[in-house]
Structure formats: C-alpha cells, structure tokens
Design a protein around this motif. Structure first.
Motif, PDB file in Angstrom:
ATOM      1  N   ASN A 159       6.411  -4.585  -0.101  1.00 34.44           N
ATOM      2  CA  ASN A 159       7.173  -4.243   1.109  1.00 34.44           C
ATOM      3  C   ASN A 159       7.258  -2.741   1.366  1.00 34.44           C
ATOM      4  N   CYS A 160       6.604  -1.930   0.533  1.00 31.20           N
ATOM      5  CA  CYS A 160       6.588  -0.486   0.792  1.00 31.20           C
ATOM      6  C   CYS A 160       5.777  -0.225   2.066  1.00 31.20           C
ATOM      7  N   ARG A 161       6.142   0.845   2.791  1.00 31.09           N
ATOM      8  CA  ARG A 161       5.460   1.124   4.054  1.00 31.09           C
ATOM      9  C   ARG A 161       3.971   1.401   3.823  1.00 31.09           C
ATOM     10  N   ASP A 175      -0.545   1.996  -0.640  1.00 33.44           N
ATOM     11  CA  ASP A 175      -0.867   2.696  -1.893  1.00 33.44           C
ATOM     12  C   ASP A 175       0.322   3.549  -2.361  1.00 33.44           C
ATOM     13  N   CYS A 176       1.534   3.115  -1.995  1.00 32.81           N
ATOM     14  CA  CYS A 176       2.756   3.862  -2.334  1.00 32.81           C
ATOM     15  C   CYS A 176       2.875   4.035  -3.847  1.00 32.81           C
ATOM     16  N   ALA A 177       3.169   5.271  -4.280  1.00 33.74           N
ATOM     17  CA  ALA A 177       3.335   5.535  -5.711  1.00 33.74           C
ATOM     18  C   ALA A 177       4.797   5.452  -6.121  1.00 33.74           C
ATOM     19  N   HIS A 178       5.664   5.101  -5.183  1.00 34.20           N
ATOM     20  CA  HIS A 178       7.114   4.975  -5.402  1.00 34.20           C
ATOM     21  C   HIS A 178       7.689   6.264  -5.980  1.00 34.20           C
ATOM     22  N   GLU A 179       7.167   7.403  -5.487  1.00 36.77           N
ATOM     23  CA  GLU A 179       7.695   8.694  -5.934  1.00 36.77           C
ATOM     24  C   GLU A 179       8.741   9.155  -4.908  1.00 36.77           C
ATOM     25  N   GLY A 218      10.033   4.902   3.355  1.00 36.75           N
ATOM     26  CA  GLY A 218       9.888   3.448   3.472  1.00 36.75           C
ATOM     27  C   GLY A 218       9.490   2.788   2.160  1.00 36.75           C
ATOM     28  N   CYS A 219       9.898   3.390   1.038  1.00 31.87           N
ATOM     29  CA  CYS A 219       9.526   2.825  -0.274  1.00 31.87           C
ATOM     30  C   CYS A 219      10.565   1.780  -0.696  1.00 31.87           C
ATOM     31  N   ALA A 220      10.132   0.537  -0.823  1.00 29.65           N
ATOM     32  CA  ALA A 220      11.047  -0.558  -1.162  1.00 29.65           C
ATOM     33  C   ALA A 220      11.493  -0.484  -2.627  1.00 29.65           C
TER      34      ALA A 220
HETATM   35 ZN    ZN Z   1       6.973   2.372  -2.944  1.00 27.75          ZN
END
Ligand code: ZN
Ligand code: GTP
Ligand code: MG
Length: 370
Positions: free
Chosen positions: A292-294, A297-301, A305-307
């Motif tokens: 669900n991250c925007r 390839d989100c690294a969640h850093e 929009g990082c879920a």
């Molecule tokens: Zn993320």
C-alpha cells in the motif's frame, strides 16, 4: 549390522510407517528395476547410515552418495536406494530420491557453505525454552529457514511449567505470535504434559523435525511424543541455562499415533541460506503493508505515502520488527552474493586444475617419448 538371508522378512508396512507413498514408489521404479530396495535414512554417521527398509533397519555405506556439494549429501529423512540383502557387508546406498523439502542453513558466516539439517519434512517444530529470556530475533531466523524449506512451522514454547503464572504465560505466547504470522504457538511442558495433546495432533501425519538451540528440551519432547526414552537427555548448565549439546546426530523415529519425528542436535548458529522467500513469509504483515506504499519501490525510509512508516507511527508495527526484517534481508543478500562468488572461484579453480593436469599429462607423454 547385516541380516542373514534366512531371517529377512519383507514387510511393506514398515516402509509405510516411515512415510512411503505412491509418489515415492513411482520415483523409485527405475531403482527397483535394478534390484535395489527402498528405505528411509533414519540416522547418518561418518560414512555410514541406518536405513529403514521393509526388512528392518539396515546399515549402509554412503560412499556413492557423498558429492562435493554439501547440500546434496545424504541426510536423515532422505529416501534411499540400497543394495538388496545378501550382496555383502556393508551394503551401499546407491542413490537418493529427489527431496520434496529440505531444511538448509549456512554453517558459519565465514565459510559460506550450506548444510541440510533434515530432508522431506512437512512440519518444522521450533522449540524455544521458557527457562531463558525469549530471543524474538532468533525465532524469526528459525521461522525464515522453516518457511524457506517448504515445511509448515510451529513454535513450541517448552518448559512452560517454569512459568507458573498463567497471565505471564499468555503474554509470552502473544509476544511470540506477533513475530510468527500464520504459525501456531504452543506452550508445552514435557514435565506436566501440558500442550502435548495439541502438538501430538500437529505431528500425527507426515514428517516433523524438532529444531532449536541446545538445552531447549527437544529430546525430552521427542521421548514424550514417541512414548519411550529413545533419546538421551542431560540437564542444562546451571550457571547460564545453556545446553550441553547432548544430541549429536539427527535421528528419525516412527510415532505411535502415525507420522515420523526427527530429533536434531542443538544449533549454535542459524545462518540464513538463500531464504528470501522465507524471510518474506516471516514478515508477511510488513510485505502486506508495503503493497500500500505510494511508490512500489518504497524503501520505507522517508518517502511520502509510506504505509510501513504510517504503521510504525500509529504503533501497529513495532520498530524492532522492521529492523529485524531489514537485517535478515541484508544478511541473506550477503550470503547469496558470497555463494555466487564462491561458485565462480570454484569453477575457476577446477578449470585451472584441469589445465595443470592436462599439461602434466603432456609432459609425461613427452618424457616417455624421449
Ligand atoms: Zn514504504
Ligand atoms: N522444567 C522442565 N525442564 C525440561 C522440560 N523439558 C526438558 N527439560 C530439561 O531441559 C534439559 C535439556 O533437555 P534436552 O531434551 O536434553 O534438550 P535438547 O534440546 O535435546 O538439547 P541438545 O540435545 O543439547 O540439543 C534437561 O535437563 C531436561 O530435563 C520441561 O518441560 N520442563
Ligand atoms: Mg537433544
């Protein structure tokens, strides 16, 4: 051990009890055509193994099934093609059937080498002692290897009799459940018998392997499940609660209620071995959030929009969990890269060795010609 021909009785129910089925029988057909007999490896010692065949336990030499690749070395739980009775002593294992599942770990961080702990396993019972403080990171590691092997993991919290407070016990179970999505967590005491019925139902069909550090109570549990003292048990050291590495071989037993059980030596380290899928399964809630991250390839850093970050923010995802996930993924990538490098070096070495052998052969020839 050898069996005189006159005493050999063929009893296929012995094979069935060890997990033989029509799938194994059809894989075995070409070996049957060669006159070999099927059996399950119940224990491996240096260069030899015990194989459960229709005629009973047979001692067999493993010289023909000892390849250089440690992942293909014969292991407890393998199905083997063995010489028929009466051909000599020892008889030989001539081949092993392809494995359905295999529990692999890397033996040490320095030498990136894989090791198979058990073959053809359906259930992996990760045994964790409640006598010492819970190490959630280690449980996650065991779970990653278990999922990767293709077996269904279960976590047993052993020595539950040492936590007499039921509320305290339920908190411990909850803690472990949060790191083990999709996994049954069973508090159990081999001393009082609590939880044994739950685990007996889990292990009643297929093959189960007991895994865990030394002193966790695996062999005590094996004895309780088998219903007799098949394994030696030794008290853990008083000072630090650590085990003494009592069990030194992997041993396979038939359970009275059906199913097969493998007891293993306590593991010092559980290095990952090419276990990316397994890691993903242990941290499935993080992978679900990440979907669900925007950015895909989100690294969640610090991405917008990082879920995953949102879940950390609202407290539904513990920071420890995300850090552990990252750590295991990194470790796994390192192992994979190292293995690839090692394979390349080995191929190069082999190529050089053959070159040198070729040159030596040429020189010899020339020497003789002279
Ligand atoms: Zn993320
Ligand atoms: N209080 C209590 N002690 C237990 C229980 N199960 C095992 N133990 C004790 O824990 C110690 C270690 O047990 P083992 O079964 O030998 O442990 P293991 O995991 O097989 O150890 P390794 O073979 O070294 O890997 C022994 O002193 C057991 O008596 C239990 O349910 N309650
Ligand atoms: Mg043991």
């Amino acid at each position: 051990m050898s069996f005189p021909l006159s005493s050999v009785t063929s009893d296929s129910s012995l094979l069935d009890a060890h997990g033989w089925d029509s799938g194994w029988a059809s894989l075995f057909a070409p070996y049957a055509a060669q006159g070999l007999v099927p059996g399950r490896v119940v224990r491996v010692d240096r260069g030899q193994c015990d194989v459960a065949t229709a005629e009973g336990i047979v001692r067999a030499d493993t010289a023909f099934v000892t390849p250089h690749d440690p992942l293909r070395v014969v292991c407890t739980g393998d199905w083997a093609a063995v010489d028929p009775a009466g051909v000599g002593d020892p008889r030989y294992v001539r081949a092993c059937l392809p494995r359905r599942t295999a529990f692999a770990r890397s033996t040490s961080s320095k030498r990136s080498e894989g090791q198979i702990l058990a073959a053809n396993v359906d259930h992996a019972v990760i045994t964790v002692s409640l006598a010492v403080e819970l190490d959630l990171g280690r449980i996650e590691r065991f779970l990653a290897l278990a999922w990767e092997s293709g077996a269904q993991p279960t976590v047993v919290l052993s020595k539950a009799d040492l936590v007499p407070d039921p509320v305290g016990l339920s908190y411990l179970v909850e803690d472990v459940e949060t790191v083990a999505p999709g996994v049954q967590v069973v508090p159990l005491s081999s001393t009082t018998g609590e939880g044994l019925d739950v685990l007996s139902a889990v292990v009643a069909g297929g093959t189960t392997v007991l895994l865990g550090v030394s002193g966790a109570g695996k062999s005590t549990l094996a004895n309780a499940l088998v219903g007799e003292d098949v394994m030696t048990v030794q008290a853990a050291r008083d000072i630090d609660g650590k085990g003494r590495h009592t069990t030194t071989t992997r041993n396979l037993f038939v359970l009275p209620g059906g199913g097969v059980l493998i007891d293993t030596p306590g593991l010092r380290g559980v290095g990952l071995w090419d276990a990316e899928t397994g890691v993903g399964q242990v941290f499935s809630e993080i992978e679900e959030l990440a979907a669900n991250c925007r950015f895909h390839d989100c690294a969640h850093e610090a991405e917008p929009g990082c879920a995953v970050a949102a879940a950390i923010e609202d407290g539904s995802l513990p920071v420890r969990r995300l850090e552990s996930y990252r750590k295991l993924l990194r470790e796994n990538q390192r192992i994979v890269a190292k293995t690839d490098a090692r394979l390349r070096t080995e191929i190069l070495k082999d190529w050089k060795r053959r070159g040198a052998e070729g040159r030596r052969a040429m020189e010899l020839k020339r020497g003789h010609a002279r």
